[in-house]
Design a protein around this motif. Structure first.
Motif, mmCIF file in Angstrom:
data_model
loop_
_atom_site.group_PDB
_atom_site.id
_atom_site.type_symbol
_atom_site.label_atom_id
_atom_site.label_comp_id
_atom_site.label_asym_id
_atom_site.label_seq_id
_atom_site.Cartn_x
_atom_site.Cartn_y
_atom_site.Cartn_z
ATOM 1 N N GLN A 1 -7.320 -2.054 14.437
ATOM 2 C CA GLN A 1 -8.353 -1.269 13.531
ATOM 3 C C GLN A 1 -7.694 -1.192 12.455
ATOM 4 O O GLN A 1 -6.528 -0.720 11.901
ATOM 5 N N ALA A 2 -8.707 -1.551 11.149
ATOM 6 C CA ALA A 2 -8.530 -1.279 9.840
ATOM 7 C C ALA A 2 -9.012 -0.587 9.310
ATOM 8 O O ALA A 2 -10.885 -0.178 9.125
ATOM 9 N N PRO A 3 -9.146 0.672 8.238
ATOM 10 C CA PRO A 3 -9.995 1.229 7.816
ATOM 11 C C PRO A 3 -10.758 0.935 7.162
ATOM 12 O O PRO A 3 -11.169 -0.051 6.271
ATOM 13 N N GLY A 4 -12.078 1.343 7.620
ATOM 14 C CA GLY A 4 -13.022 0.955 6.851
ATOM 15 C C GLY A 4 -13.951 -0.079 7.907
ATOM 16 O O GLY A 4 -15.377 -0.807 7.253
ATOM 17 N N LYS A 5 -12.799 -0.511 9.187
ATOM 18 C CA LYS A 5 -13.808 -1.700 9.535
ATOM 19 C C LYS A 5 -13.731 -1.775 11.065
ATOM 20 O O LYS A 5 -12.910 -0.974 11.483
ATOM 21 N N THR B 1 -3.313 -6.453 7.808
ATOM 22 C CA THR B 1 -2.875 -4.722 7.685
ATOM 23 C C THR B 1 -3.951 -4.129 8.418
ATOM 24 O O THR B 1 -4.674 -3.882 7.742
ATOM 25 N N ALA B 2 -3.299 -3.268 9.012
ATOM 26 C CA ALA B 2 -4.317 -2.952 10.234
ATOM 27 C C ALA B 2 -3.288 -2.028 11.721
ATOM 28 O O ALA B 2 -1.899 -2.323 11.358
#
Length: 125
Positions: free
Chosen positions: A39-43, A91-92
């Motif tokens: 889970q990446a920010p905003g995705k 990055t996640a």
């Protein structure tokens, strides 16, 4: 009940490597698939790799194919995610997951009933 414990992630520069591990305990006889999703920010959450723990058959998302490898140490109910050629886009927070809901394919994070606590992977450019 199954519990999952993930290793710590880390921070690396682009092009570097990291290996994550996930140890399952409890009712492990019920496990047939284990997966890593992120889970990446905003995705949206993305299943990056999945392994059938009984056959060894693997699945990889296109975004990581050729760079990530999922493997298992069956006797220890542990799976690994070796991540090579890491990119900033990797990055996640990475989660280990297992036990599919009936009829689900295991291609989405929500297909799995049990998740680990999550571990942060940060790749800098």
């Amino acid at each position: 009940q199954v519990q999952l414990v993930e290793s710590e992630g880390g921070s690396v520069q682009a092009g570097g490597s990291l290996r994550l591990s996930c140890a399952a305990s409890g009712a492990t006889d019920s496990i047939n698939f284990m997966a890593w999703w992120r889970q990446a920010p905003g995705k949206e959450g993305e299943v990056v790799a999945r392994i059938n723990t009984r056959t060894g058959r693997t699945f990889y998302a296109d975004s990581v194919k050729g760079r990530f490898t999922i493997s298992q140490e069956y006797a220890k109910n542990t799976v690994f995610l070796l991540m090579n050629s890491l990119e900033p886009e990797d990055t996640a927070t990475y989660y280990c997951a297992t036990l599919l809901f009936p009829g689900r394919s295991g291609l989405r994070p929500g297909d799995f009933t049990i998740w680990g606590q999550g571990t942060q992977v940060t790749v800098s450019s």
